[in-house]
Design a protein around this motif. Structure first.
Motif, PDB file in Angstrom:
ATOM      1  N   ASN A  63       0.825  -1.216   0.000  1.00 25.96           N
ATOM      2  CA  ASN A  63       0.000   0.000   0.000  1.00 25.96           C
ATOM      3  C   ASN A  63       0.857   1.264   0.000  1.00 25.96           C
ATOM      4  O   ASN A  63       0.563   2.233  -0.715  1.00 25.96           O
ATOM      5  CB  ASN A  63      -0.928   0.002   1.217  1.00 25.96           C
ATOM      6  CG  ASN A  63      -2.011  -1.055   1.122  1.00 25.96           C
ATOM      7  OD1 ASN A  63      -2.360  -1.507   0.029  1.00 25.96           O
ATOM      8  ND2 ASN A  63      -2.546  -1.461   2.265  1.00 25.96           N
ATOM      9  N   SER A 120       1.201   4.157  -3.012  1.00 30.97           N
ATOM     10  CA  SER A 120       0.976   5.584  -2.759  1.00 30.97           C
ATOM     11  C   SER A 120       2.168   6.411  -3.230  1.00 30.97           C
ATOM     12  O   SER A 120       2.005   7.468  -3.850  1.00 30.97           O
ATOM     13  CB  SER A 120       0.736   5.823  -1.264  1.00 30.97           C
ATOM     14  OG  SER A 120      -0.459   5.207  -0.836  1.00 30.97           O
ATOM     15  N   SER A 177       2.194   6.631  -7.028  1.00 24.51           N
ATOM     16  CA  SER A 177       1.188   7.537  -7.589  1.00 24.51           C
ATOM     17  C   SER A 177       1.637   8.991  -7.550  1.00 24.51           C
ATOM     18  O   SER A 177       1.180   9.813  -8.343  1.00 24.51           O
ATOM     19  CB  SER A 177      -0.141   7.381  -6.839  1.00 24.51           C
ATOM     20  OG  SER A 177      -0.038   7.857  -5.512  1.00 24.51           O
TER      21      SER A 177
END
Length: 237
Positions: free
Chosen positions: A44, A48, A51
């Motif tokens: 996760n 992030s 991105s």
């Protein structure tokens, strides 16, 4: 590395430090194993960071530092340059040493202080680096806002100003807009007790080579000192 009150942030910095220190790109499995983190959390966090282009992933699903870090580095270098300019200016004009002088930047609708030279007489207001105040009530904030269009300013506050910090602050847009027009002509702004009762601040903005306002500088003093500031007229920002 010291820990913070946010575990996810600690894990993020651990991952970034590991990638930074590695001589080659790392897989998610290697990162999770090396740091003893759950694979789900590692995945996760990596997604992030991907991105935001803080890290990149190669065709073999290995991670390395991304170009967004160059943006941070460039901004930091730019900021440090302004801070050095601030320090040099105070040395160049000894009259400034008698007063509290601050350097700040505009961050959306707030002013963030970057550096401060304290006067021998405390003003009873904290200007240390990192302190934030509403830009519409501070001298440097008004100066920097004066370089923006009124539509841009309205978008920062959505037509509603922050709650005044003293009785001198105003939430009435037409009154503030009139003051802003005066600042646009003179490049000099005044906080007449809007941050703290009895404290005045004279401010202006610092422009870069492109003519954009990148920071603000202000001299702060007690109201009773305002009649003895003729020496400040020789200072050029």
């Amino acid at each position: 590395m010291s820990s913070t009150a946010v575990p996810a942030l600690d894990k993020t910095f651990q991952i970034l430090d590991l990638i930074t220190d590695s001589s080659q790109p790392l897989t998610a499995a290697h990162i999770a194993k090396e740091l003893g983190l759950p694979r789900s959390s590692t995945h996760n966090i990596l997604q992030s960071l991907l991105s935001k282009h803080v890290i990149y992933k190669d065709p073999e699903s290995r991670f390395y530092l991304g170009s967004y870090l160059m943006y941070w580095a460039g901004k930091y270098e730019q900021q440090q340059g302004v801070v050095q300019l601030f320090k040099d200016l105070i040395v160049q004009y000894p009259v400034l040493l008698q007063h509290t002088v601050t350097l700040s930047k505009l961050d959306l609708g707030e002013v963030v202080f970057l550096a401060c030279h304290e006067s021998p007489a405390p003003l009873g207001f904290t200007f240390r680096a990192g302190v934030r105040v509403p830009a519409v009530f501070s001298a440097t904030g008004k100066a920097m806002l004066s370089t923006l269009s009124m539509d841009s300013i309205k978008s920062l506050y959505k037509d509603a100003f922050p709650t005044p910090m003293t009785s001198m602050g105003s939430r009435i847009l037409p009154i503030w807009a009139t003051e802003l027009a005066v600042i646009q002509d003179s490049r000099v702004s005044l906080d007449d007790g809007q941050l703290r009762d009895g404290m005045y601040c004279l401010g202006t903005y610092i422009r870069n080579a492109s003519g954009n306002a990148v920071a603000g500088m202000a001299v702060s003093f007690f109201c009773k000192e305002s009649m003895s500031l003729n020496g400040l007229r020789s200072v050029r920002y």
